[in-house]
Design an enzyme around this catalytic site. Structure first.
Site, PDB file in Angstrom:
ATOM      1  CG  HIS A  96       7.524   7.472   5.257  1.00 11.69           C
ATOM      2  ND1 HIS A  96       7.265   7.103   3.805  1.00 11.69           N
ATOM      3  CD2 HIS A  96       6.317   7.512   5.800  1.00 11.69           C
ATOM      4  CE1 HIS A  96       6.205   6.733   3.946  1.00 11.69           C
ATOM      5  NE2 HIS A  96       5.383   6.842   4.851  1.00 11.69           N
ATOM      6  CG  HIS A 151       4.024   4.684   9.245  1.00 13.30           C
ATOM      7  ND1 HIS A 151       3.121   3.663   8.340  1.00 13.30           N
ATOM      8  CD2 HIS A 151       4.199   5.659   8.377  1.00 13.30           C
ATOM      9  CE1 HIS A 151       3.045   3.997   7.195  1.00 13.30           C
ATOM     10  NE2 HIS A 151       3.728   5.154   7.041  1.00 13.30           N
ATOM     11  CG  ASN A 176       6.869   3.284   5.041  1.00 12.37           C
ATOM     12  OD1 ASN A 176       6.355   3.362   3.991  1.00 12.37           O
ATOM     13  ND2 ASN A 176       6.119   3.519   6.232  1.00 12.37           N
ATOM     14  CB  CYS A 182       3.002  10.398   1.235  1.00 15.96           C
ATOM     15  SG  CYS A 182       1.044  10.997   1.054  1.00 15.96           S
ATOM     16  NE  ARG A 218      -1.209   2.468   2.945  1.00 13.15           N
ATOM     17  CZ  ARG A 218      -0.558   3.684   3.627  1.00 13.15           C
ATOM     18  NH1 ARG A 218      -0.553   4.653   2.965  1.00 13.15           N
ATOM     19  NH2 ARG A 218      -0.219   3.313   4.838  1.00 13.15           N
ATOM     20  CG  ASP A 219       3.167   4.217   2.960  1.00 10.01           C
ATOM     21  OD1 ASP A 219       3.146   5.253   2.066  1.00 10.01           O
ATOM     22  OD2 ASP A 219       3.256   4.646   4.234  1.00 10.01           O
TER      23      ASP A 219
HETATM   24  P1  HMG Z   1     -12.915  14.546  -2.744  1.00  7.99           P
HETATM   25  O1  HMG Z   1     -12.612  14.651  -3.997  1.00  7.99           O
HETATM   26  O2  HMG Z   1     -13.018  15.301  -1.729  1.00  7.99           O
HETATM   27  O3  HMG Z   1     -14.151  13.289  -2.573  1.00  7.99           O
HETATM   28  O4  HMG Z   1     -11.699  13.352  -2.004  1.00  7.99           O
HETATM   29  P2  HMG Z   1     -15.673  13.441  -2.658  1.00  7.99           P
HETATM   30  O5  HMG Z   1     -16.253  12.818  -1.546  1.00  7.99           O
HETATM   31  O6  HMG Z   1     -15.952  14.863  -2.864  1.00  7.99           O
HETATM   32  O7  HMG Z   1     -15.937  12.558  -3.879  1.00  7.99           O
HETATM   33  C1  HMG Z   1     -15.357  12.911  -5.094  1.00  7.99           C
HETATM   34  C2  HMG Z   1     -15.541  11.771  -6.406  1.00  7.99           C
HETATM   35  O8  HMG Z   1     -14.352  10.692  -5.830  1.00  7.99           O
HETATM   36  C3  HMG Z   1     -16.870  11.196  -6.133  1.00  7.99           C
HETATM   37  O9  HMG Z   1     -16.603  10.501  -7.768  1.00  7.99           O
HETATM   38  C4  HMG Z   1     -16.750   9.846  -5.478  1.00  7.99           C
HETATM   39  O10 HMG Z   1     -17.626   8.745  -5.758  1.00  7.99           O
HETATM   40  C5  HMG Z   1     -15.474   9.473  -5.433  1.00  7.99           C
HETATM   41  P3  HMG Z   1     -17.737  11.571  -8.892  1.00  7.99           P
HETATM   42  O11 HMG Z   1     -18.935  11.519  -8.533  1.00  7.99           O
HETATM   43  O12 HMG Z   1     -16.635  12.419  -9.082  1.00  7.99           O
HETATM   44  O13 HMG Z   1     -17.459  10.298  -9.922  1.00  7.99           O
HETATM   45  N1  HMG Z   1     -14.759   8.945  -4.263  1.00  7.99           N
HETATM   46  C6  HMG Z   1     -14.244   7.504  -4.263  1.00  7.99           C
HETATM   47  N2  HMG Z   1     -14.269   6.579  -5.105  1.00  7.99           N
HETATM   48  C7  HMG Z   1     -13.889   5.399  -4.758  1.00  7.99           C
HETATM   49  N3  HMG Z   1     -13.259   5.147  -3.482  1.00  7.99           N
HETATM   50  C8  HMG Z   1     -13.636   6.251  -2.336  1.00  7.99           C
HETATM   51  C9  HMG Z   1     -14.038   7.236  -2.896  1.00  7.99           C
HETATM   52  N4  HMG Z   1     -14.284   8.413  -1.961  1.00  7.99           N
HETATM   53  C10 HMG Z   1     -14.847   9.317  -2.775  1.00  7.99           C
HETATM   54  N5  HMG Z   1     -13.195   5.894  -1.190  1.00  7.99           N
HETATM   55  C11 HMG Z   1     -10.914  11.452  -0.676  1.00  7.99           C
HETATM   56  C12 HMG Z   1     -11.681  12.850  -1.007  1.00  7.99           C
HETATM   57  C13 HMG Z   1     -10.646  11.252   0.802  1.00  7.99           C
HETATM   58  C14 HMG Z   1     -11.583  10.354  -1.315  1.00  7.99           C
HETATM   59  C15 HMG Z   1      -9.679  11.683  -1.569  1.00  7.99           C
HETATM   60  O14 HMG Z   1      -8.933  12.690  -1.017  1.00  7.99           O
HETATM   61  C16 HMG Z   1      -8.560  10.480  -1.522  1.00  7.99           C
HETATM   62  O15 HMG Z   1      -8.928   9.298  -1.867  1.00  7.99           O
HETATM   63  N6  HMG Z   1      -7.599  10.807  -0.908  1.00  7.99           N
HETATM   64  C17 HMG Z   1      -6.564   9.590  -0.612  1.00  7.99           C
HETATM   65  C18 HMG Z   1      -5.150  10.084  -0.357  1.00  7.99           C
HETATM   66  C19 HMG Z   1      -4.121   9.150  -0.200  1.00  7.99           C
HETATM   67  O16 HMG Z   1      -4.252   7.959  -0.383  1.00  7.99           O
HETATM   68  N7  HMG Z   1      -3.262   9.478   0.267  1.00  7.99           N
HETATM   69  C20 HMG Z   1      -1.959   8.504   0.449  1.00  7.99           C
HETATM   70  C21 HMG Z   1      -2.400   7.624   1.749  1.00  7.99           C
HETATM   71  S1  HMG Z   1      -2.046   8.421   3.387  1.00  7.99           S
HETATM   72  C22 HMG Z   1      -0.460   8.068   3.733  1.00  7.99           C
HETATM   73  O17 HMG Z   1       0.393   7.718   2.763  1.00  7.99           O
HETATM   74  C23 HMG Z   1       0.169   8.291   5.194  1.00  7.99           C
HETATM   75  C24 HMG Z   1       0.134   7.112   5.705  1.00  7.99           C
HETATM   76  O18 HMG Z   1       1.087   6.055   5.133  1.00  7.99           O
HETATM   77  C25 HMG Z   1       0.804   7.219   7.257  1.00  7.99           C
HETATM   78  C26 HMG Z   1       2.168   8.281   7.165  1.00  7.99           C
HETATM   79  O19 HMG Z   1       2.810   7.979   6.490  1.00  7.99           O
HETATM   80  O20 HMG Z   1       2.140   9.368   7.995  1.00  7.99           O
HETATM   81  C27 HMG Z   1      -1.192   6.466   6.032  1.00  7.99           C
HETATM   82 MG    MG Z   2       3.193   6.408   5.073  1.00  9.04          MG
END
Ligand code: HMG
Ligand code: MG
Length: 315
Positions: free
Chosen positions: A226, A224, A266, A257, A32-33
């Site tokens: 990086h 966690h 990581n 990220c 995933r990450d």
């Molecule tokens: P948004 O654009 O504000 O969402 O994104 P929305 O609710 O307004 O919806 C917009 C569109 O997205 C709609 O589709 C929804 O159906 C769709 P449309 O009508 O335009 O066709 N949608 C989805 N589709 C599939 N699966 C879903 C989903 N949700 C909405 N779950 C949202 C908000 C949260 C969805 C977006 O910002 C997002 O997905 N962000 C994820 C970013 C990400 O993955 N970042 C990396 C992970 S975090 C990380 O790595 C840190 C970590 O490792 C810890 C660390 O290192 O500190 C965990």
């Molecule tokens: Mg991470």
């Protein structure tokens, strides 16, 4: 009333000496990450093979994929296909990342038995990463927690930017504590504290962990790191000395990220396992098998492994 752990009750020096865990659980976040930041789309078959290979190394927790918006993270648009196809080995947990109820529903439909929700400790990072304020993102967890409880699905929580934010800079410890304890109070069985941009050093990591452990039992905390600035392994060690027994890492050190420019992967799982086993701490992981998996992955991705232990193994 909160139950204080022995490590928290002990005087400082004693906690450092006796707080080291005898066994550590590695949460492998590479699929995933690690993969979420890869530019070229990786075939689903490669992702499936990665998880299956990892499953055979003795790892007990493998974060398999992410049910975020495919518009935000196109690399993991195949989450359902990948999750359905991976071998679910008995005794191995396969959590998946979900940002909201829609993500939870997709994960549940795919058969996930464990999910992870996430929020940053800094407002600006949260806005860039999930387009929500911290409070809004916590609001979004509520239906996820409710459904998960009804389905008997376990929920892990991530707090990002615990040692610094790429947009805001310093993140006050009280903000980290607030988000972590809120997630724990909502029912996350474990809170993983993320140094998203790999900016922390051991003293800061220790102070951050102590602050959070004042509110959330240390048994419910994971770290966690990086490795952007090469501090991750040192930070892991500092946190082990505080009594943490769950460490997130990524095979081959892949990742970063997409919403934290320049952040690298990581800490490499191989390097963490090497350090732990060398210190007499049991991980249950077959290191040669893990190294082989990491080298296989780096050949698939077309870049060199970031694991020093893996590099040393090939001379
Ligand atoms: P948004 O654009 O504000 O969402 O994104 P929305 O609710 O307004 O919806 C917009 C569109 O997205 C709609 O589709 C929804 O159906 C769709 P449309 O009508 O335009 O066709 N949608 C989805 N589709 C599939 N699966 C879903 C989903 N949700 C909405 N779950 C949202 C908000 C949260 C969805 C977006 O910002 C997002 O997905 N962000 C994820 C970013 C990400 O993955 N970042 C990396 C992970 S975090 C990380 O790595 C840190 C970590 O490792 C810890 C660390 O290192 O500190 C965990
Ligand atoms: Mg991470």
């Amino acid at each position: 009333r909160r139950i204080r752990t022995a490590a928290q009750r002990a005087p400082r020096r004693q906690a450092v000496m006796s707080g080291m865990p005898g066994r550590v659980r590695i949460v492998e976040v590479g699929p995933r990450d690690g993969l979420q930041n890869e530019k070229a789309i990786i075939p689903a078959a490669t992702k499936i093979e990665l998880v299956d290979r990892l499953s055979r190394t003795g790892l007990r927790t493998i974060e398999a994929t992410s049910f975020v918006s495919p518009k935000w993270v196109p690399q993991l648009a195949d989450a359902a296909e990948v999750f359905a196809a991976i071998e679910k080995r008995p005794g191995v947990r396969y959590p998946v990342l979900v940002p909201n109820e829609q993500g939870y529903d997709r994960a549940h439909a795919a058969g996930a038995r464990e999910v992870a929700v996430f929020s940053a400790a800094s407002e600006m990072f949260n806005r860039k990463n999930i387009n929500a304020s911290i409070d809004e993102s916590i609001e979004r967890f509520l239906p996820v927690m409710e459904k998960a409880r009804a389905h008997g699905v376990a929920v892990r929580g991530y707090v990002s930017t615990v040692l610094g934010c790429p947009y805001q800079g310093e993140v006050p410890l009280r903000d980290v504590v607030r988000v972590a304890s809120r997630m724990h109070a909502l029912g996350c069985y474990e809170i993983s504290l993320g140094d998203t941009i790999g900016i922390g050093t051991p003293g800061k990591a220790r102070a951050m962990l102590r602050a959070v452990a004042g509110d959330v039992p240390i048994e419910a905390l994971a770290v966690h790191f990086h490795d952007t600035r090469g501090q991750a392994l040192a930070n892991v060690l500092a946190c082990l000395e505080e009594g943490v027994a769950v460490v997130d890492s990524s095979v081959s050190g892949t990742g970063g990220c997409p919403y934290a420019k320049g952040a690298t992967g990581n800490v490499a799982s191989e390097d963490v396992v090497y350090m732990l086993e060398g210190m007499g701490i049991d991980t249950g992981i077959d290191l040669p098998a893990l190294i082989e998996t990491g080298l296989w992955l780096s050949s698939q991705l077309g870049h060199e492994t970031a694991s020093k232990v893996a590099r040393a193994s090939i001379g």
